[in-house]
Design an enzyme around this catalytic site. Structure first.
Site, PDB file in Angstrom:
ATOM      1  N   SER A 142      27.990  45.169  35.294  1.00  9.79           N
ATOM      2  CA  SER A 142      26.939  43.872  35.164  1.00  9.79           C
ATOM      3  C   SER A 142      25.833  44.149  36.039  1.00  9.79           C
ATOM      4  O   SER A 142      24.693  43.888  35.837  1.00  9.79           O
ATOM      5  CB  SER A 142      27.534  42.604  35.564  1.00  9.79           C
ATOM      6  OG  SER A 142      28.450  42.760  36.422  1.00  9.79           O
ATOM      7  N   LYS A 145      38.620  41.004  25.687  1.00  5.44           N
ATOM      8  CA  LYS A 145      38.574  39.639  26.570  1.00  5.44           C
ATOM      9  C   LYS A 145      39.172  38.505  25.802  1.00  5.44           C
ATOM     10  O   LYS A 145      40.138  37.829  26.465  1.00  5.44           O
ATOM     11  CB  LYS A 145      37.491  39.543  27.381  1.00  5.44           C
ATOM     12  CG  LYS A 145      36.855  40.515  28.359  1.00  5.44           C
ATOM     13  CD  LYS A 145      37.913  40.841  29.337  1.00  5.44           C
ATOM     14  CE  LYS A 145      38.025  39.874  30.457  1.00  5.44           C
ATOM     15  NZ  LYS A 145      38.936  40.202  31.417  1.00  5.44           N
ATOM     16  N   GLY A 166      43.982  45.283  40.292  1.00  5.62           N
ATOM     17  CA  GLY A 166      42.620  45.896  39.966  1.00  5.62           C
ATOM     18  C   GLY A 166      41.744  45.552  41.242  1.00  5.62           C
ATOM     19  O   GLY A 166      40.660  45.272  41.419  1.00  5.62           O
TER      20      GLY A 166
HETATM   21  P1  NDP Z   1      35.371  46.562  37.647  1.00  6.23           P
HETATM   22  O1  NDP Z   1      35.119  47.446  36.635  1.00  6.23           O
HETATM   23  O2  NDP Z   1      34.617  46.573  38.839  1.00  6.23           O
HETATM   24  O3  NDP Z   1      36.925  46.409  37.881  1.00  6.23           O
HETATM   25  C1  NDP Z   1      37.887  46.351  36.921  1.00  6.23           C
HETATM   26  C2  NDP Z   1      39.221  46.864  37.547  1.00  6.23           C
HETATM   27  O4  NDP Z   1      40.006  46.921  36.643  1.00  6.23           O
HETATM   28  C3  NDP Z   1      39.123  48.067  38.403  1.00  6.23           C
HETATM   29  O5  NDP Z   1      40.093  48.053  39.685  1.00  6.23           O
HETATM   30  C4  NDP Z   1      39.980  49.135  37.825  1.00  6.23           C
HETATM   31  O6  NDP Z   1      40.666  50.246  38.320  1.00  6.23           O
HETATM   32  C5  NDP Z   1      40.963  48.353  37.011  1.00  6.23           C
HETATM   33  N1  NDP Z   1      41.440  48.980  35.587  1.00  6.23           N
HETATM   34  C6  NDP Z   1      40.802  49.163  34.512  1.00  6.23           C
HETATM   35  N2  NDP Z   1      41.669  49.695  33.930  1.00  6.23           N
HETATM   36  C7  NDP Z   1      42.746  49.748  34.398  1.00  6.23           C
HETATM   37  C8  NDP Z   1      44.285  50.145  34.032  1.00  6.23           C
HETATM   38  N3  NDP Z   1      44.434  50.902  32.858  1.00  6.23           N
HETATM   39  N4  NDP Z   1      45.357  49.980  35.024  1.00  6.23           N
HETATM   40  C9  NDP Z   1      45.078  49.408  36.143  1.00  6.23           C
HETATM   41  N5  NDP Z   1      43.902  48.903  36.535  1.00  6.23           N
HETATM   42  C10 NDP Z   1      42.864  49.243  35.743  1.00  6.23           C
HETATM   43  O7  NDP Z   1      35.389  45.093  36.905  1.00  6.23           O
HETATM   44  P2  NDP Z   1      34.731  43.835  37.361  1.00  6.23           P
HETATM   45  O8  NDP Z   1      35.160  43.417  38.873  1.00  6.23           O
HETATM   46  O9  NDP Z   1      33.366  43.421  36.887  1.00  6.23           O
HETATM   47  O10 NDP Z   1      35.581  42.879  36.561  1.00  6.23           O
HETATM   48  C11 NDP Z   1      36.750  42.208  36.871  1.00  6.23           C
HETATM   49  C12 NDP Z   1      37.573  41.520  35.843  1.00  6.23           C
HETATM   50  O11 NDP Z   1      36.508  40.527  35.669  1.00  6.23           O
HETATM   51  C13 NDP Z   1      37.757  42.091  34.589  1.00  6.23           C
HETATM   52  O12 NDP Z   1      38.849  41.422  33.850  1.00  6.23           O
HETATM   53  C14 NDP Z   1      36.365  41.709  33.764  1.00  6.23           C
HETATM   54  O13 NDP Z   1      36.651  41.870  32.458  1.00  6.23           O
HETATM   55  C15 NDP Z   1      36.081  40.392  34.169  1.00  6.23           C
HETATM   56  N6  NDP Z   1      34.636  40.026  34.226  1.00  6.23           N
HETATM   57  C16 NDP Z   1      33.780  40.594  34.779  1.00  6.23           C
HETATM   58  C17 NDP Z   1      32.695  40.352  34.435  1.00  6.23           C
HETATM   59  C18 NDP Z   1      31.128  40.713  35.181  1.00  6.23           C
HETATM   60  O14 NDP Z   1      30.098  40.679  34.732  1.00  6.23           O
HETATM   61  N7  NDP Z   1      31.470  41.781  35.897  1.00  6.23           N
HETATM   62  C19 NDP Z   1      32.175  38.849  33.694  1.00  6.23           C
HETATM   63  C20 NDP Z   1      33.405  38.252  33.333  1.00  6.23           C
HETATM   64  C21 NDP Z   1      34.440  38.781  33.400  1.00  6.23           C
HETATM   65  P3  NDP Z   1      39.992  51.556  38.519  1.00  6.23           P
HETATM   66  O15 NDP Z   1      39.138  51.093  39.883  1.00  6.23           O
HETATM   67  O16 NDP Z   1      41.136  52.387  38.667  1.00  6.23           O
HETATM   68  O17 NDP Z   1      39.149  51.840  37.302  1.00  6.23           O
END
Ligand code: NDP
Length: 343
Positions: A198, A158, A8
């Site tokens: 967020s 999650k 990701g």
């Molecule tokens: P983003 O939405 O910015 O990033 C999510 C990433 O996951 C993107 O690169 C997206 O790719 C990828 N993704 C989603 N679905 C798929 C799929 N089917 N196949 C491949 N890639 C996929 O989120 P964050 O950076 O905020 O989050 C990153 C991680 O941190 C996640 O696991 C989230 O649950 C966790 N997290 C986030 C928090 C927050 O407040 N932001 C808090 C706690 C945990 P694409 O660009 O192609 O959509």
């Protein structure tokens, strides 16, 4: 040179982590869903060191075996990809399946790859609780057992994904060890043009989306601290188990006060005080008019302040957290730069 895979790569947290890994001299393999439009990844390929040491490869959480090529030859894998959205049409299809099947797919690929010795899973405080109680000091021992497909479905995805990851390690006994990072709400400057879910909390406050100031208290953490937590988890052999990753808590009232002082052009901050018993009752009733993800979040969080102990991450990974008020100021400046607010 050690090679680290980051799933990701386009994400808010992942892009900061990749920048940090490149700065530290690692070779990085980043996964994206499609390589068809290179300009969509320019914010990654333009990072210092990226031309020499970043390689992007295609992988999808829902395509079996799709991570095998991504993790081949890597020492460490940071599994960050997971859908982070509060409102979806089908929670099983859109949240739980990619989170759980994707995690198992990445772990399966790592288990088939002898070079991988550590996997760091980006879990969440959503796997720790979905209804904080002020009487409970949350630690790594707490698990969210209340979420479901109809109640806080993102939280459910999650919690299920992290549970599946630990169960995989327990039953498969792979050649790598697993470390989980559990951040609270992550805010901060973004390397990507997209507005993260967020950071959108702050943008929504500025856009007048909230009817008033609600009795909500958020645990927040700066994205730069979260990226560093992942780097340290990758680099610290003794790191083990889960790590709560959070800075201070802050109430919506405090955030609104802070934002008001920033005088963002066009800002329409809420002023009606709903952070009292009558207001909370009203918001609770109004929550039933909201999409399920938002409504159940409100009902399980109004009037509740999370309390948590981050001693483990401070001790094991040497992490200290920035003052979240400074992070809010930085986030607003950055959202203005990207044009998300301030018009
Ligand atoms: P983003 O939405 O910015 O990033 C999510 C990433 O996951 C993107 O690169 C997206 O790719 C990828 N993704 C989603 N679905 C798929 C799929 N089917 N196949 C491949 N890639 C996929 O989120 P964050 O950076 O905020 O989050 C990153 C991680 O941190 C996640 O696991 C989230 O649950 C966790 N997290 C986030 C928090 C927050 O407040 N932001 C808090 C706690 C945990 P694409 O660009 O192609 O959509």
């Amino acid at each position: 040179m050690r090679t680290v895979a980051v799933t990701g790569a386009t994400g808010f947290i992942a892009s900061h982590t990749i920048a940090l890994l490149l700065e530290a001299g690692y070779a990085v393999r980043g996964t994206v869903r499609s390589l068809a439009r290179p300009e969509a990844h320019a914010f990654l390929t333009g990072l210092p060191g990226a031309a020499e040491r970043l390689r992007l490869v295609e992988a999808d959480l829902l395509k079996p075996q799709s991570f095998d090529a991504a993790v081949a030859g890597c020492d460490t894998v940071l599994h960050m990809a997971s859908p982070y959205v509060m409102t979806v049409a089908d929670p099983q299809r859109d949240l739980v399946d990619p989170a759980v099947q994707g995690t198992l797919s990445v772990l399966g690929a790592c288990a088939r790859t002898p070079s991988v010795s550590r996997v760091v899973l980006t879990s969440s405080m959503a796997a720790v609780t979905d209804e904080p109680e002020s009487a409970v000091l949350l630690t790594e021992a707490n698990w969210n057992t209340r979420s479901s497909l109809t109640r806080n479905p993102y939280y459910f995805s999650k919690a299920e994904a992290e549970r599946a990851a630990w169960a995989f390690v327990e039953t498969e006994k792979p050649g790598f060890d697993l470390v989980a990072i559990n951040p609270f709400i992550v805010i901060g400057p973004s390397l990507t043009p997209q507005l993260n879910t967020s950071n959108a909390i702050l943008a929504d406050l500025l856009k007048g989306t909230y009817p008033g100031i609600i009795d909500l208290t958020w645990g927040m953490v700066d994205v730069r601290d979260v990226a560093l937590a992942h780097l340290r988890a990758a680099e610290t052999p003794a790191a083990a188990g889960r790590y709560l990753c959070a800075g201070d808590t802050i109430t919506m009232r405090e955030v609104v006060g802070l934002l008001r002082g920033l005088n963002v052009p066009g800002g329409r901050l809420p002023s009606l005080g709903l952070d009292n018993p009558v207001g909370s009752l009203l918001v609770r009733l109004l929550s039933y008019t909201q999409p399920q993800g938002v409504g159940s979040y409100l009902r399980s969080h109004i009037g509740r302040a999370p309390r948590y102990d981050t001693a483990k991450i401070q001790r094991d990974l040497g992490l200290s957290f920035r003052d979240i008020r400074g992070s809010i100021v930085d986030t607003v400046a950055d959202m203005t730069r990207w044009g998300h607010v301030g018009r």
